[in-house]
Design a protein around this motif. Structure first.
Motif, mmCIF file in Angstrom:
data_model
loop_
_atom_site.group_PDB
_atom_site.id
_atom_site.type_symbol
_atom_site.label_atom_id
_atom_site.label_comp_id
_atom_site.label_asym_id
_atom_site.label_seq_id
_atom_site.Cartn_x
_atom_site.Cartn_y
_atom_site.Cartn_z
ATOM 1 N N ALA A 5 7.548 1.499 4.118
ATOM 2 C CA ALA A 5 8.863 1.581 3.484
ATOM 3 C C ALA A 5 9.930 0.967 4.386
ATOM 4 C CB ALA A 5 9.205 3.034 3.171
ATOM 5 N N ALA A 6 9.835 1.208 5.686
ATOM 6 C CA ALA A 6 10.820 0.660 6.620
ATOM 7 C C ALA A 6 10.731 -0.850 6.689
ATOM 8 C CB ALA A 6 10.609 1.272 8.003
ATOM 9 N N GLN A 105 1.037 -6.847 8.047
ATOM 10 C CA GLN A 105 1.015 -7.033 9.487
ATOM 11 C C GLN A 105 1.513 -5.785 10.193
ATOM 12 O OE1 GLN A 105 -0.219 -9.832 11.207
ATOM 13 N NE2 GLN A 105 -0.103 -8.320 12.854
ATOM 14 N N GLY A 106 2.546 -5.165 9.627
ATOM 15 C CA GLY A 106 3.039 -3.918 10.205
ATOM 16 C C GLY A 106 2.020 -2.802 10.113
ATOM 17 N N ALA A 107 1.301 -2.736 8.978
ATOM 18 C CA ALA A 107 0.265 -1.717 8.827
ATOM 19 C C ALA A 107 -0.857 -1.935 9.830
ATOM 20 C CB ALA A 107 -0.277 -1.736 7.395
ATOM 21 N N GLN A 108 -1.216 -3.190 10.044
ATOM 22 C CA GLN A 108 -2.277 -3.492 11.001
ATOM 23 C C GLN A 108 -1.839 -3.161 12.423
ATOM 24 O OE1 GLN A 108 -3.937 -7.372 10.484
ATOM 25 N NE2 GLN A 108 -5.398 -7.161 12.137
ATOM 26 N N ASN A 109 -0.588 -3.493 12.759
ATOM 27 C CA ASN A 109 -0.078 -3.192 14.103
ATOM 28 C C ASN A 109 0.019 -1.690 14.334
ATOM 29 O OD1 ASN A 109 0.160 -5.926 14.570
ATOM 30 N ND2 ASN A 109 2.348 -6.003 14.140
ATOM 31 N N GLY A 110 0.291 -0.928 13.261
ATOM 32 C CA GLY A 110 0.431 0.518 13.393
ATOM 33 C C GLY A 110 -0.873 1.285 13.329
ATOM 34 N N CYS A 111 -1.972 0.572 13.087
ATOM 35 C CA CYS A 111 -3.281 1.227 12.998
ATOM 36 C C CYS A 111 -3.839 1.434 14.399
ATOM 37 C CB CYS A 111 -4.237 0.372 12.166
ATOM 38 S SG CYS A 111 -5.896 1.065 12.005
ATOM 39 N N SER A 112 -4.155 2.683 14.726
ATOM 40 C CA SER A 112 -4.682 2.982 16.054
ATOM 41 C C SER A 112 -6.192 2.795 16.146
ATOM 42 C CB SER A 112 -4.328 4.423 16.445
ATOM 43 O OG SER A 112 -4.814 5.343 15.483
ATOM 44 N N SER A 123 0.094 -14.219 -7.954
ATOM 45 C CA SER A 123 -0.154 -14.532 -9.353
ATOM 46 C C SER A 123 1.079 -14.152 -10.165
ATOM 47 C CB SER A 123 -1.390 -13.775 -9.862
ATOM 48 O OG SER A 123 -1.183 -12.374 -9.755
ATOM 49 N N MET A 124 0.938 -14.182 -11.484
ATOM 50 C CA MET A 124 2.007 -13.771 -12.389
ATOM 51 C C MET A 124 1.606 -12.469 -13.071
ATOM 52 S SD MET A 124 4.223 -16.196 -11.973
ATOM 53 C CE MET A 124 5.364 -16.055 -13.364
ATOM 54 N N THR A 125 2.553 -11.530 -13.128
ATOM 55 C CA THR A 125 2.335 -10.272 -13.822
ATOM 56 C C THR A 125 3.301 -10.197 -14.990
ATOM 57 O OG1 THR A 125 1.658 -9.160 -11.782
ATOM 58 C CG2 THR A 125 2.312 -7.758 -13.626
ATOM 59 N N ASN A 126 2.822 -10.463 -16.182
ATOM 60 C CA ASN A 126 3.670 -10.475 -17.376
ATOM 61 C C ASN A 126 4.937 -11.296 -17.154
ATOM 62 O OD1 ASN A 126 2.033 -8.784 -19.105
ATOM 63 N ND2 ASN A 126 2.602 -7.069 -17.778
ATOM 64 N N GLY A 127 4.742 -12.484 -16.594
ATOM 65 C CA GLY A 127 5.843 -13.415 -16.383
ATOM 66 C C GLY A 127 6.571 -13.279 -15.067
ATOM 67 N N ALA A 128 6.244 -12.279 -14.259
ATOM 68 C CA ALA A 128 6.925 -12.040 -12.986
ATOM 69 C C ALA A 128 6.015 -12.432 -11.829
ATOM 70 C CB ALA A 128 7.329 -10.586 -12.860
ATOM 71 N N TYR A 129 6.542 -13.219 -10.890
ATOM 72 C CA TYR A 129 5.744 -13.626 -9.731
ATOM 73 C C TYR A 129 5.417 -12.400 -8.896
ATOM 74 C CZ TYR A 129 4.020 -16.752 -6.097
ATOM 75 O OH TYR A 129 3.230 -17.421 -5.203
ATOM 76 N N THR A 130 4.146 -12.291 -8.486
ATOM 77 C CA THR A 130 3.654 -11.089 -7.810
ATOM 78 C C THR A 130 2.736 -11.466 -6.656
ATOM 79 O OG1 THR A 130 3.706 -9.887 -9.906
ATOM 80 C CG2 THR A 130 2.410 -8.904 -8.127
ATOM 81 N N SER A 131 2.888 -10.766 -5.552
ATOM 82 C CA SER A 131 1.971 -10.912 -4.429
ATOM 83 C C SER A 131 1.306 -9.563 -4.176
ATOM 84 C CB SER A 131 2.707 -11.387 -3.177
ATOM 85 O OG SER A 131 1.796 -11.667 -2.136
ATOM 86 N N ILE A 132 -0.017 -9.571 -3.999
ATOM 87 C CA ILE A 132 -0.796 -8.332 -3.852
ATOM 88 C C ILE A 132 -1.717 -8.452 -2.643
ATOM 89 C CG2 ILE A 132 -2.475 -6.788 -4.948
ATOM 90 C CD1 ILE A 132 -1.560 -7.826 -7.650
ATOM 91 N N SER A 133 -1.801 -7.386 -1.876
ATOM 92 C CA SER A 133 -2.769 -7.305 -0.794
ATOM 93 C C SER A 133 -2.997 -5.827 -0.479
ATOM 94 C CB SER A 133 -2.295 -8.073 0.444
ATOM 95 O OG SER A 133 -3.341 -8.170 1.391
ATOM 96 N N GLY A 134 -3.610 -5.550 0.652
ATOM 97 C CA GLY A 134 -3.870 -4.169 1.030
ATOM 98 C C GLY A 134 -4.806 -4.126 2.217
ATOM 99 N N GLY A 135 -5.319 -2.950 2.498
ATOM 100 C CA GLY A 135 -6.242 -2.808 3.613
ATOM 101 C C GLY A 135 -6.574 -1.358 3.869
#
Length: 211
Positions: A5-6, A105-112, A123-135
């Motif tokens: 969130a930060a 990158q912040g999540a990876q740096n904060g992982c101990s 990609s596009m989500t119902n006409g809206a540009y969207t970026s997705i990732s996770g880990g």
């Protein structure tokens, strides 16, 4: 979760600080309101409840969902949050890609421990540009002793960016340890389907948001 969130707050240069989530949640907490203007309509998984909401009806806000019997300080099954942040969105310039990269990158740096990333997809989500990732981080801290996974998406509106995050935590050291992200492909697909059905409303040239 608060680290992510930060990072979003910094990336979007939000004008208001999103309030921290209080502990112990038997019911919805925060300030319940109907957002005005451009909004993102996305359904939480079936059976989940609104656990927290705070922010400005006309500006930045955060809303969080949990399964019925989960509390924020000890949840295991899952977590979902949506944040709206005002942004100057220029045609052809996709801030979502950069923000998701910074968040992960912040999540990876904060992982101990060891962090297993998910491939980023734009990609596009119902006409809206969207970026997705996770880990998945296998050593996150006392609240998640067996690790924590996250699916993160940034959806671009015309006046706002929307950060959507799903989280999960194994309940035991060996739960789903045959999967790199400690989540079954079927359950991950359910979360991706929730994102694929998300729609913007309330802004210029958009449908009216349901009340």
């Amino acid at each position: 979760m608060k680290k992510i969130a930060a990072l979003l707050a910094c990336a979007l240069t939000l004008t208001a600080t999103l309030a921290a989530m209080p502990a112990a949640h038997a019911a919805q907490e925060g300030s319940l309101f109907q957002p005005n203007g451009e909004n993102l309509i996305i359904q939480p998984p079936s059976g989940w409840r609104l656990a927290y909401m705070n922010g400005d009806p006309n500006g930045d806000y955060v809303v969080e969902f949990l399964p019925q019997n989960e509390s924020h300080d000890s949840w295991r099954e899952g977590y979902m949050s949506v944040q709206r942040g005002a942004a100057s969105v220029s045609p052809g310039v996709h801030m979502s890609t950069q923000i998701v990269q910074r968040v992960l990158q912040g999540a990876q740096n904060g992982c101990s421990g060891h962090f297993t990333p998910m491939k980023q997809k734009d990609s596009m989500t119902n006409g809206a540009y969207t970026s997705i990732s996770g880990g998945f981080c296998d050593r996150y801290g006392p609240a998640a002793p067996f690790g924590e996974g996250s699916l993160v998406a940034v959806i671009e509106g015309t006046k706002n960016l929307f950060l959507v995050q799903f989280g999960w935590r194994p309940s035991t050291p060996n739960e789903l340890n045959g999967y790199p992200l400690r989540i079954t492909p079927q359950r991950l697909q359910v979360l991706l389907d929730q994102l694929n059905r998300a729609m913007l409303c309330g802004g210029a040239d958009q449908l009216t948001c349901p009340r």
